[in-house]
Design a protein around this motif. Structure first.
Motif, PDB file in Angstrom:
ATOM      1  N   GLN A  19       0.808  -1.225   0.000  1.00 53.01           N
ATOM      2  CA  GLN A  19       0.000   0.000   0.000  1.00 53.01           C
ATOM      3  C   GLN A  19       0.838   1.270   0.000  1.00 53.01           C
ATOM      4  O   GLN A  19       0.315   2.358  -0.198  1.00 53.01           O
ATOM      5  N   HIS A 120       0.452  -9.163   4.184  1.00 49.63           N
ATOM      6  CA  HIS A 120      -0.644  -8.188   4.230  1.00 49.63           C
ATOM      7  C   HIS A 120      -1.417  -8.280   2.909  1.00 49.63           C
ATOM      8  O   HIS A 120      -1.250  -7.468   2.018  1.00 49.63           O
ATOM      9  N   ASN A 165      -1.483 -10.230   8.693  1.00 43.81           N
ATOM     10  CA  ASN A 165      -2.434  -9.183   8.993  1.00 43.81           C
ATOM     11  C   ASN A 165      -3.834  -9.672   8.607  1.00 43.81           C
ATOM     12  O   ASN A 165      -4.063 -10.095   7.464  1.00 43.81           O
ATOM     13  N   GLU A 166      -4.750  -9.630   9.549  1.00 40.68           N
ATOM     14  CA  GLU A 166      -6.175  -9.891   9.315  1.00 40.68           C
ATOM     15  C   GLU A 166      -6.462 -11.127   8.460  1.00 40.68           C
ATOM     16  O   GLU A 166      -7.032 -11.020   7.361  1.00 40.68           O
ATOM     17  N   LYS A 338     -16.885   5.630   4.750  1.00 41.25           N
ATOM     18  CA  LYS A 338     -16.432   4.245   4.687  1.00 41.25           C
ATOM     19  C   LYS A 338     -17.585   3.262   4.892  1.00 41.25           C
ATOM     20  O   LYS A 338     -17.494   2.097   4.532  1.00 41.25           O
ATOM     21  N   GLU A 367      -4.155  -1.357  14.441  1.00 41.67           N
ATOM     22  CA  GLU A 367      -4.795  -0.432  13.489  1.00 41.67           C
ATOM     23  C   GLU A 367      -6.077   0.074  14.102  1.00 41.67           C
ATOM     24  O   GLU A 367      -6.821  -0.676  14.718  1.00 41.67           O
ATOM     25  N   SER A 424      -5.330   1.941  -1.041  1.00 37.65           N
ATOM     26  CA  SER A 424      -6.114   0.905  -0.386  1.00 37.65           C
ATOM     27  C   SER A 424      -6.704  -0.054  -1.405  1.00 37.65           C
ATOM     28  O   SER A 424      -6.977   0.312  -2.549  1.00 37.65           O
ATOM     29  N   TRP A 425      -6.877  -1.260  -0.944  1.00 36.10           N
ATOM     30  CA  TRP A 425      -7.436  -2.356  -1.727  1.00 36.10           C
ATOM     31  C   TRP A 425      -8.746  -1.917  -2.366  1.00 36.10           C
ATOM     32  O   TRP A 425      -9.708  -1.696  -1.655  1.00 36.10           O
ATOM     33  N   TYR A 433      -6.660   8.181   5.498  1.00 38.77           N
ATOM     34  CA  TYR A 433      -6.566   7.802   6.914  1.00 38.77           C
ATOM     35  C   TYR A 433      -5.390   8.440   7.640  1.00 38.77           C
ATOM     36  O   TYR A 433      -5.248   8.291   8.842  1.00 38.77           O
TER      37      TYR A 433
HETATM   38  C1  BGP Z   1      -7.585  -2.922   7.123  1.00 39.24           C
HETATM   39  C2  BGP Z   1      -6.321  -3.267   6.392  1.00 39.24           C
HETATM   40  C3  BGP Z   1      -5.520  -2.092   5.927  1.00 39.24           C
HETATM   41  C4  BGP Z   1      -6.301  -0.862   5.532  1.00 39.24           C
HETATM   42  C5  BGP Z   1      -7.505  -0.623   6.425  1.00 39.24           C
HETATM   43  C6  BGP Z   1      -8.441   0.460   5.947  1.00 39.24           C
HETATM   44  O1  BGP Z   1      -8.501  -3.957   6.961  1.00 39.24           O
HETATM   45  O2  BGP Z   1      -5.475  -4.054   7.198  1.00 39.24           O
HETATM   46  O3  BGP Z   1      -4.660  -2.573   4.937  1.00 39.24           O
HETATM   47  O4  BGP Z   1      -6.531  -0.816   4.194  1.00 39.24           O
HETATM   48  O5  BGP Z   1      -8.251  -1.798   6.653  1.00 39.24           O
HETATM   49  O6  BGP Z   1      -9.405  -0.051   5.078  1.00 39.24           O
HETATM   50  P1  BGP Z   1      -9.639   0.503   3.618  1.00 39.24           P
HETATM   51  O7  BGP Z   1      -8.289   0.789   3.079  1.00 39.24           O
HETATM   52  O8  BGP Z   1     -10.329  -0.565   2.861  1.00 39.24           O
HETATM   53  O9  BGP Z   1     -10.492   1.715   3.763  1.00 39.24           O
END
Ligand code: BGP
Length: 475
Positions: A19, A120, A165-166, A338, A367, A424-425, A433
């Motif tokens: 990222q 990640h 991560n997650e 979001k 996080e 971000s994905w 953020y």
């Molecule tokens: C978490 C991830 C991060 C980050 C974050 C914020 O789930 O570990 O990589 O992206 O969420 O979410 P997003 O970027 O989808 O808004």
């Protein structure tokens, strides 16, 4: 009121390799790189991970900014697709070994503790195409080889390691809810993937212990914990929240911290004929390789009710959601950009849960954060984003975290997502953020009001909490 945090508290922020770095100098594509290459339209404004926030080229200046806002620890991840040339043998890419060495040294030279995560969401695309990715236990073994390289190369200086991560987001994104490539909906595979990732994490911990380059070194996992609050106290809603909690939280939590999956979950999966394939040897590896400490990503809770359709009448294909539905609680407070509920008190509930049910394990908030779109709305004349909403968001979460610590929970830090606005994905740069903004047209980075504010907290270990805000939280 002043809330005093423990000495040596981690005040920091988290990002990840994919990222922040950009794809510069990287031989291989991870699943998100690959997805962007074949379907760029899936990504917000068609912005992909190619440049991200340019950390590969600007890490020195970026780390200097992180220091300027007082961060004493920062998490990022080492990309498997960057460090390794051949995934079967885990042969190294020399130029990228140099890159990560420089990054780690730069953090340390700036007085920032580098916290390193190994996965990640960035599975090499080749390993998906060849083996089905996490569906195949062999991929877990290849991951361990990559991890061993990291421990050997950087373990003299990096003390803090995390395996994944997650993991639940991988399971949900890839196999249930279609927000990660390959976008499948397959409950049975999802269950096996969850198990395979847990196994890979435990094997990585075993490898870490065997290599152990640093007597202070520790290893953990980062879990997104989402307390599942029932819509009512009815037997049905309580059963729904209990299952949601087992599936979403306790699966990885129990296996990682206590060394065994929750019996009630295993029984249910067995009854439904979807239980993972596991051997006695593998379960022993999980049992014997629990985490030293835990990272908790917390953004939002789950509100849960009994499913509208009875479990038995659902379609033949098994999905965990046959046992619970999301519930839109009236009056809930939302981050509308979001689409996530804001409920800071959950941090306190998590703190006590870890204290009471997980042997008061050491943990930190790895996080937490507030993604806001079109943040340039809040630019002042000096060109600084006045993100008072983010300051308040952090204050509220720290308030409840502090209460949990006062009541004995063993929490040693707080990391915001993220130091510098990053990619971000799928959402690319829609929601921001960071403590530091990034103009992605020219990669100009500017500290936001929250960044300046956070330095005050980090330097003193004291949160000045407005009385009225504290009172409103206790209502
Ligand atoms: C978490 C991830 C991060 C980050 C974050 C914020 O789930 O570990 O990589 O992206 O969420 O979410 P997003 O970027 O989808 O808004």
């Amino acid at each position: 009121m002043n809330l005093i945090f423990p000495e040596n508290f981690w005040w920091g922020a988290a990002t990840s390799g994919p990222q922040s770095e950009g794809r510069f100098g990287k031989e291989h594509a991870n699943l998100f790189d690959y997805w962007y290459d074949i379907e760029p339209e899936v990504f917000y404004d068609q912005v992909g991970p190619n440049v991200a926030s340019n950390f590969y080229n600007s890490f020195k200046e970026d780390i200097r900014l992180m220091k300027e806002i007082g961060l004493n620890s920062v998490r990022t991840s080492i990309q498997w697709t960057r460090l390794i040339d051949d995934f079967e043998t885990a042969s190294l890419n020399k130029a990228n070994v140099d890159f990560y060495n420089q990054v780690i040294d730069e953090f340390i030279a700036n007085g920032i503790r580098p916290v390193i995560n190994l996965h990640h969401f960035d599975l090499p695309a080749d390993l998906y195409h060849k083996y089905g990715g996490w569906e195949n236990k062999h991929v877990g073994d290849l991951f361990v080889k990559f991890a061993q390289q990291c421990f050997r190369l950087f373990g003299d200086r990096v003390i803090d390691w995390f395996t994944f991560n997650e993991p639940m987001v991988i399971v949900e994104g890839e196999y249930l809810h279609q927000f990660h490539y390959p976008n499948l909906v397959d409950g049975k595979k999802a269950v096996q993937v969850a198990y395979n990732i847990q196994l890979a994490s435990a094997k990585t911990i075993a490898a870490f212990k065997a290599i152990n380059r640093n007597p202070n070194g520790k290893i953990g996992i980062i879990l997104n914990l989402t307390p599942a609050y029932p819509a009512s106290q009815s037997v049905e809603d309580l059963a729904a929240s209990e299952f949601a909690d087992l599936w979403l939280n306790r699966l990885f939590m129990d296996a990682s911290a206590l060394g065994a999956f929750p019996d009630a979950l295993v029984e249910r999966l067995k009854k439904d004929h979807v239980l993972w394939e596991a051997t006695t040897e593998e379960l022993a590896i999980i049992k014997n390789n629990t985490i030293d400490y835990l990272g908790v990503n917390f953004y939002h809770p789950h509100r849960v009710q009994a499913p509208a359709v009875s479990a038995n009448s659902l379609a033949v294909d098994w999905l965990p959601e046959k046992y619970f539905d999301e519930y839109e609680m009236p009056g809930r407070r939302m981050n509308v950009d979001k689409g996530w509920e804001i409920y800071p008190k959950a941090v306190y509930d998590i703190a006590l849960d870890i204290r009471d049910n997980y042997e008061n394990l050491e943990w930190f908030i790895s996080e937490n954060g507030m993604g806001v779109s079109r943040e340039e709305r809040y630019l002042n004349e000096a060109g600084v984003i006045e993100d008072d909403y983010r300051i308040q968001f952090i204050q509220e979460h720290l308030y409840w975290l502090h209460k949990g610590i006062e009541e004995g929970s063993n929490c040693f830090g707080y990391h915001l997502w993220t130091p510098i606005d990053c990619w971000s994905w799928k959402n690319a740069y829609r929601n921001r953020y960071g403590f530091i903004s990034n103009d992605i047209r020219n990669q100009k980075k500017t500290i936001k009001k929250s960044g300046h504010w956070f330095k005050g907290v980090a330097d003193t270990d004291v949160l000045e909490m407005p009385e009225s805000l504290a009172a409103s939280l206790e209502e």
